[in-house]
Design a protein around this motif. Structure first.
Motif, PDB file in Angstrom:
ATOM      1  N   PRO A  49       0.820  -1.394  -0.020  1.00 29.31           N
ATOM      2  CA  PRO A  49       0.022   0.123  -0.013  1.00 29.31           C
ATOM      3  C   PRO A  49       0.801   1.305   0.063  1.00 29.31           C
ATOM      4  N   HIS A  50       0.564   2.206  -0.889  1.00 27.73           N
ATOM      5  CA  HIS A  50       1.119   3.423  -0.934  1.00 27.73           C
ATOM      6  C   HIS A  50       0.518   4.588   0.312  1.00 27.73           C
ATOM      7  N   PRO A  51       1.329   5.200   1.072  1.00 25.12           N
ATOM      8  CA  PRO A  51       0.741   6.005   2.099  1.00 25.12           C
ATOM      9  C   PRO A  51      -0.266   6.988   1.792  1.00 25.12           C
ATOM     10  N   PHE A  52      -0.258   7.636   0.560  1.00 24.33           N
ATOM     11  CA  PHE A  52      -1.104   8.470   0.178  1.00 24.33           C
ATOM     12  C   PHE A  52      -2.489   7.885   0.047  1.00 24.33           C
ATOM     13  N   TRP A  53      -2.940   6.644  -0.403  1.00 27.16           N
ATOM     14  CA  TRP A  53      -4.036   6.214  -0.913  1.00 27.16           C
ATOM     15  C   TRP A  53      -4.645   5.485   0.495  1.00 27.16           C
ATOM     16  N   GLU A  54      -3.890   5.159   1.596  1.00 24.36           N
ATOM     17  CA  GLU A  54      -4.313   4.829   2.820  1.00 24.36           C
ATOM     18  C   GLU A  54      -5.222   6.063   3.686  1.00 24.36           C
ATOM     19  N   GLN A  55      -5.061   7.388   3.122  1.00 21.87           N
ATOM     20  CA  GLN A  55      -5.580   8.301   3.626  1.00 21.87           C
ATOM     21  C   GLN A  55      -6.884   8.807   3.010  1.00 21.87           C
ATOM     22  N   VAL A  56      -7.297   8.001   1.988  1.00 20.92           N
ATOM     23  CA  VAL A  56      -8.818   8.282   1.336  1.00 20.92           C
ATOM     24  C   VAL A  56      -9.874   7.926   2.150  1.00 20.92           C
ATOM     25  N   ARG A  57      -9.627   6.667   3.212  1.00 13.64           N
ATOM     26  CA  ARG A  57     -10.797   6.303   4.122  1.00 13.64           C
ATOM     27  C   ARG A  57     -10.844   7.540   5.338  1.00 13.64           C
ATOM     28  N   GLN A  58     -11.942   8.012   5.429  1.00 10.64           N
ATOM     29  CA  GLN A  58     -12.168   8.857   6.481  1.00 10.64           C
ATOM     30  C   GLN A  58     -13.311   8.560   7.269  1.00 10.64           C
ATOM     31  N   CYS A  59     -13.934   9.553   8.325  1.00  8.09           N
ATOM     32  CA  CYS A  59     -14.618   9.014   9.283  1.00  8.09           C
ATOM     33  C   CYS A  59     -15.698   9.850   9.062  1.00  8.09           C
ATOM     34  N   THR A  60     -16.021  10.637   8.284  1.00  6.22           N
ATOM     35  CA  THR A  60     -17.034  11.616   8.147  1.00  6.22           C
ATOM     36  C   THR A  60     -18.463  11.194   7.737  1.00  6.22           C
ATOM     37  N   CYS A  61     -18.286   9.898   6.803  1.00  3.42           N
ATOM     38  CA  CYS A  61     -19.581   9.157   6.357  1.00  3.42           C
ATOM     39  C   CYS A  61     -19.630   7.805   6.813  1.00  3.42           C
ATOM     40  N   GLN A  62     -20.308   7.492   7.446  1.00  3.37           N
ATOM     41  CA  GLN A  62     -20.628   6.160   8.242  1.00  3.37           C
ATOM     42  C   GLN A  62     -20.848   5.222   7.196  1.00  3.37           C
ATOM     43  N   VAL A  63     -21.899   5.474   6.276  1.00  4.36           N
ATOM     44  CA  VAL A  63     -22.257   4.202   5.307  1.00  4.36           C
ATOM     45  C   VAL A  63     -21.390   3.875   4.154  1.00  4.36           C
ATOM     46  N   TYR A  64     -20.207   4.765   3.889  1.00  3.85           N
ATOM     47  CA  TYR A  64     -19.123   4.797   2.967  1.00  3.85           C
ATOM     48  C   TYR A  64     -17.988   5.603   3.208  1.00  3.85           C
ATOM     49  N   PRO A  65     -17.067   5.033   4.336  1.00  2.00           N
ATOM     50  CA  PRO A  65     -16.025   5.781   4.870  1.00  2.00           C
ATOM     51  C   PRO A  65     -15.251   6.501   3.736  1.00  2.00           C
ATOM     52  N   TYR A  66     -15.209   6.085   2.477  1.00  2.00           N
ATOM     53  CA  TYR A  66     -14.277   6.581   1.308  1.00  2.00           C
ATOM     54  C   TYR A  66     -14.974   7.843   0.614  1.00  2.00           C
ATOM     55  N   TRP A  67     -16.172   8.205   1.235  1.00  2.82           N
ATOM     56  CA  TRP A  67     -16.651   9.428   0.626  1.00  2.82           C
ATOM     57  C   TRP A  67     -16.284  10.486   1.716  1.00  2.82           C
ATOM     58  N   PRO A  68     -16.086  11.928   1.266  1.00  2.00           N
ATOM     59  CA  PRO A  68     -15.839  12.341  -0.126  1.00  2.00           C
ATOM     60  C   PRO A  68     -14.388  12.136  -1.036  1.00  2.00           C
ATOM     61  N   ARG A  69     -13.450  11.496  -0.369  1.00  2.00           N
ATOM     62  CA  ARG A  69     -12.259  11.594  -1.030  1.00  2.00           C
ATOM     63  C   ARG A  69     -11.904  10.933  -2.092  1.00  2.00           C
ATOM     64  N   ALA A  70     -12.408   9.620  -2.331  1.00  3.35           N
ATOM     65  CA  ALA A  70     -12.670   8.880  -3.410  1.00  3.35           C
ATOM     66  C   ALA A  70     -13.189   9.759  -4.613  1.00  3.35           C
ATOM     67  N   ALA A  71     -14.227  10.239  -4.335  1.00  5.09           N
ATOM     68  CA  ALA A  71     -15.196  11.046  -5.475  1.00  5.09           C
ATOM     69  C   ALA A  71     -14.401  12.130  -5.746  1.00  5.09           C
ATOM     70  N   LEU A  72     -13.593  12.956  -4.863  1.00  3.25           N
ATOM     71  CA  LEU A  72     -12.958  13.929  -5.496  1.00  3.25           C
ATOM     72  C   LEU A  72     -11.731  13.615  -5.857  1.00  3.25           C
ATOM     73  N   LEU A  73     -11.050  12.566  -5.801  1.00  2.00           N
ATOM     74  CA  LEU A  73     -10.073  12.155  -6.540  1.00  2.00           C
ATOM     75  C   LEU A  73     -10.413  11.694  -7.889  1.00  2.00           C
ATOM     76  N   GLU A  74     -11.604  11.185  -8.130  1.00  3.06           N
ATOM     77  CA  GLU A  74     -12.130  11.109  -9.493  1.00  3.06           C
ATOM     78  C   GLU A  74     -12.413  12.312 -10.245  1.00  3.06           C
ATOM     79  N   THR A  75     -12.835  13.284  -9.557  1.00  8.22           N
ATOM     80  CA  THR A  75     -13.034  14.640 -10.245  1.00  8.22           C
ATOM     81  C   THR A  75     -11.569  15.151 -10.579  1.00  8.22           C
ATOM     82  N   ALA A  76     -10.654  15.059  -9.694  1.00  7.77           N
ATOM     83  CA  ALA A  76      -9.595  15.689  -9.787  1.00  7.77           C
ATOM     84  C   ALA A  76      -8.921  15.114 -11.105  1.00  7.77           C
ATOM     85  N   VAL A  77      -9.070  14.242 -11.569  1.00  9.45           N
ATOM     86  CA  VAL A  77      -8.556  13.307 -12.947  1.00  9.45           C
ATOM     87  C   VAL A  77      -9.035  14.112 -14.042  1.00  9.45           C
TER      88      VAL A  77
END
Length: 289
Positions: A49-77
């Motif tokens: 695992p790359h340290p950068f990707w490990e920080q995509v998971r957050q605790c602000t959305c209980q049902v899907y902890p990869y929101w919003p960072r995964a979606a924000l990275l998609e948009t960043a592309v």
């Protein structure tokens, strides 16, 4: 929309995001998928695992902890230069993030932007890895099979979206359905770039495609009618607490928009879309729909 066939598309950089998350313990890949699919993906969990990707998971959305960072990275592309080695206009991307009505200030604070500085380097590492290149061949075969299986349903969705475009004067002229075999099946995002609308999810769900398409249609109408919407019901059935953000006006409007889009999607699925969208939203807000 144009008369070209609606189909599934692939953006390798977005696939690279989820491939990287898979190496970090992303455990949503198996939901609503058969054991054969899950077993195949487990076979690609081979890299450190790359340290950068490990920080995509957050605790602000209980049902899907990869929101919003995964979606924000998609948009960043979509804001990267053609070679994807760096941002084409980071200031414009930052402005988009800060204007998004479904993200809390905590989720887009300075720590987020500082972390984001590592995105292009981490993405390049994934794109250039042997494992990802081999996985990409398997992913392309999977996507081709999805198109074969869902060909008839795709045509129905296209017809429904064409009605939405004509009825509500949507600026959308091109639609791309981004499917990723790793991404969570119930996580759906959309990206609107000019006249092109991208729907992004892990599995093809016709109702979900239409739901996401209707968000940018409903959003400006909600914004134009925010005063009376805020005077109506403050809570809506079936809407997760995360939609309300911090409970302020922005969060309440965000929750209402989600609820209204769900109601409108049900109408779209049975081909009973209302002619007057403003009147429909009033009915929803006052509990008459």
């Amino acid at each position: 929309m144009h008369e070209s066939e609606l189909g599934f598309v692939s953006i390798p950089e977005i696939s690279a995001i989820y491939y990287a998350l898979l190496q970090c313990g992303y455990d949503f890949y198996s939901i609503q998928r058969d054991e054969g699919h899950a077993r195949a993906l487990r076979g690609w969990m081979t890299e450190k695992p790359h340290p950068f990707w490990e920080q995509v998971r957050q605790c602000t959305c209980q049902v899907y902890p990869y929101w919003p960072r995964a979606a924000l990275l998609e948009t960043a592309v979509f804001y990267l230069q053609p070679g994807k080695k760096e941002f084409a206009d980071f200031a414009r991307y930052r402005k988009w993030v800060m204007a998004a009505g479904n993200i809390t200030d905590e989720e887009r604070n300075e720590a987020f932007f500082a972390w984001l500085e590592g995105f292009t380097g981490a993405l390049s590492d994934v794109m250039e890895s042997k494992g990802f290149r081999e996985y990409s061949a398997w992913r392309r075969a999977w996507l081709s099979e999805q198109h074969r299986v869902h060909r008839n349903v795709l045509e129905h969705v296209k017809n429904c979206l064409n009605v939405c475009v004509s009825l509500y004067a949507s600026p959308v002229r091109e639609i791309g359905i981004l499917l990723d075999p790793i991404k969570c099946a119930y996580s759906a995002d959309y990206h609107l770039l000019g006249e092109t609308f991208y729907y992004s999810s892990g599995l093809f769900n016709p109702e979900s495609v239409i739901h996401e398409f209707l968000h940018p249609v409903v959003h400006p109408v909600v914004k134009d009618n925010c005063d009376w919407i805020l005077r109506c019901c403050a809570e809506y059935p079936g809407i997760d607490a995360s939609y309300y953000l911090d409970g302020g006006e922005t969060g309440r409007l965000n929750a209402f928009e989600e609820y209204a889009v769900r109601c409108l999607t049900k109408r779209a699925m049975i081909e009973e879309l209302p002619q007057d969208l403003g009147a429909f939203l009033h009915q929803v807000a006052t509990g008459l729909d």
